[in-house]
Design a protein around this motif. Sequence first.
Motif, PDB file in Angstrom:
ATOM      1  N   GLU A 141       0.832  -1.205   0.000  1.00  0.00           N
ATOM      2  CA  GLU A 141       0.000   0.000   0.000  1.00  0.00           C
ATOM      3  C   GLU A 141       0.869   1.259   0.000  1.00  0.00           C
ATOM      4  O   GLU A 141       0.541   2.250  -0.652  1.00  0.00           O
ATOM      5  CB  GLU A 141      -0.943  -0.004   1.194  1.00  0.00           C
ATOM      6  CG  GLU A 141      -1.982   1.081   1.114  1.00  0.00           C
ATOM      7  CD  GLU A 141      -3.072   0.943   2.163  1.00  0.00           C
ATOM      8  OE1 GLU A 141      -3.883   1.864   2.250  1.00  0.00           O
ATOM      9  OE2 GLU A 141      -3.101  -0.059   2.890  1.00  0.00           O
TER      10      GLU A 141
ATOM     11  N   ASN B 111     -10.498   8.236   8.094  1.00  0.00           N
ATOM     12  CA  ASN B 111     -10.236   6.910   7.539  1.00  0.00           C
ATOM     13  C   ASN B 111     -11.426   6.438   6.715  1.00  0.00           C
ATOM     14  O   ASN B 111     -12.228   5.633   7.153  1.00  0.00           O
ATOM     15  CB  ASN B 111      -9.939   5.912   8.657  1.00  0.00           C
ATOM     16  CG  ASN B 111      -8.523   6.045   9.142  1.00  0.00           C
ATOM     17  OD1 ASN B 111      -7.676   6.541   8.430  1.00  0.00           O
ATOM     18  ND2 ASN B 111      -8.261   5.606  10.344  1.00  0.00           N
ATOM     19  N   GLU B 112     -11.540   6.961   5.517  1.00  0.00           N
ATOM     20  CA  GLU B 112     -12.616   6.574   4.627  1.00  0.00           C
ATOM     21  C   GLU B 112     -12.158   5.401   3.765  1.00  0.00           C
ATOM     22  O   GLU B 112     -11.008   5.357   3.338  1.00  0.00           O
ATOM     23  CB  GLU B 112     -13.036   7.770   3.779  1.00  0.00           C
ATOM     24  CG  GLU B 112     -13.604   8.879   4.639  1.00  0.00           C
ATOM     25  CD  GLU B 112     -13.850  10.161   3.885  1.00  0.00           C
ATOM     26  OE1 GLU B 112     -13.447  10.266   2.721  1.00  0.00           O
ATOM     27  OE2 GLU B 112     -14.448  11.062   4.483  1.00  0.00           O
ATOM     28  N   PRO B 113     -13.027   4.459   3.472  1.00  0.00           N
ATOM     29  CA  PRO B 113     -12.623   3.220   2.812  1.00  0.00           C
ATOM     30  C   PRO B 113     -12.448   3.311   1.308  1.00  0.00           C
ATOM     31  O   PRO B 113     -12.075   2.333   0.685  1.00  0.00           O
ATOM     32  CB  PRO B 113     -13.761   2.267   3.160  1.00  0.00           C
ATOM     33  CG  PRO B 113     -14.948   3.150   3.298  1.00  0.00           C
ATOM     34  CD  PRO B 113     -14.421   4.422   3.904  1.00  0.00           C
ATOM     35  N   TYR B 114     -12.689   4.457   0.667  1.00  0.00           N
ATOM     36  CA  TYR B 114     -12.663   4.492  -0.797  1.00  0.00           C
ATOM     37  C   TYR B 114     -11.501   5.277  -1.370  1.00  0.00           C
ATOM     38  O   TYR B 114     -11.587   5.794  -2.476  1.00  0.00           O
ATOM     39  CB  TYR B 114     -13.998   5.002  -1.352  1.00  0.00           C
ATOM     40  CG  TYR B 114     -14.531   6.238  -0.689  1.00  0.00           C
ATOM     41  CD1 TYR B 114     -15.507   6.125   0.293  1.00  0.00           C
ATOM     42  CD2 TYR B 114     -14.067   7.497  -1.016  1.00  0.00           C
ATOM     43  CE1 TYR B 114     -15.996   7.249   0.924  1.00  0.00           C
ATOM     44  CE2 TYR B 114     -14.556   8.615  -0.396  1.00  0.00           C
ATOM     45  CZ  TYR B 114     -15.526   8.491   0.571  1.00  0.00           C
ATOM     46  OH  TYR B 114     -16.007   9.605   1.194  1.00  0.00           O
TER      47      TYR B 114
ATOM     48  N   ARG C 138      -5.227   8.312   1.621  1.00  0.00           N
ATOM     49  CA  ARG C 138      -5.749   8.785   2.901  1.00  0.00           C
ATOM     50  C   ARG C 138      -4.707   9.620   3.621  1.00  0.00           C
ATOM     51  O   ARG C 138      -3.520   9.459   3.421  1.00  0.00           O
ATOM     52  CB  ARG C 138      -6.130   7.579   3.754  1.00  0.00           C
ATOM     53  CG  ARG C 138      -7.246   6.798   3.135  1.00  0.00           C
ATOM     54  CD  ARG C 138      -7.205   5.333   3.497  1.00  0.00           C
ATOM     55  NE  ARG C 138      -7.042   5.048   4.891  1.00  0.00           N
ATOM     56  CZ  ARG C 138      -7.915   4.398   5.624  1.00  0.00           C
ATOM     57  NH1 ARG C 138      -9.038   4.000   5.101  1.00  0.00           N
ATOM     58  NH2 ARG C 138      -7.678   4.145   6.870  1.00  0.00           N
TER      59      ARG C 138
ATOM     60  N   ASN D 208      -5.732   1.074   4.815  1.00  0.00           N
ATOM     61  CA  ASN D 208      -6.976   0.319   4.732  1.00  0.00           C
ATOM     62  C   ASN D 208      -6.752  -1.060   4.134  1.00  0.00           C
ATOM     63  O   ASN D 208      -7.684  -1.743   3.759  1.00  0.00           O
ATOM     64  CB  ASN D 208      -8.049   1.092   3.960  1.00  0.00           C
ATOM     65  CG  ASN D 208      -7.634   1.459   2.560  1.00  0.00           C
ATOM     66  OD1 ASN D 208      -6.569   1.058   2.104  1.00  0.00           O
ATOM     67  ND2 ASN D 208      -8.450   2.211   1.870  1.00  0.00           N
ATOM     68  N   ASN D 209      -5.483  -1.467   4.022  1.00  0.00           N
ATOM     69  CA  ASN D 209      -5.112  -2.792   3.520  1.00  0.00           C
ATOM     70  C   ASN D 209      -5.652  -3.063   2.131  1.00  0.00           C
ATOM     71  O   ASN D 209      -6.024  -4.176   1.803  1.00  0.00           O
ATOM     72  CB  ASN D 209      -5.547  -3.887   4.503  1.00  0.00           C
ATOM     73  CG  ASN D 209      -4.856  -3.740   5.830  1.00  0.00           C
ATOM     74  OD1 ASN D 209      -3.657  -3.510   5.893  1.00  0.00           O
ATOM     75  ND2 ASN D 209      -5.612  -3.853   6.903  1.00  0.00           N
TER      76      ASN D 209
END
Length: 52
Positions: free
Chosen positions: A3, A22-25, A29, A34-35
Amino acid sequence: MRETVLLEVAHAFGLNHTQKFNEPYSVMRGFGFNNMYILLTDDYNGLATRYP
């Protein structure tokens, strides 16, 4: 580590850190991981805006 490499390549294409939370999309970031080892929606949108 994958990453981190992806994030640095995205920097080379002109993307900056865009997320304040920490948004997942997004790989771009502001903090944390977010792996995810692929570009995500927000990243593609940033590239499309920069390179139409």
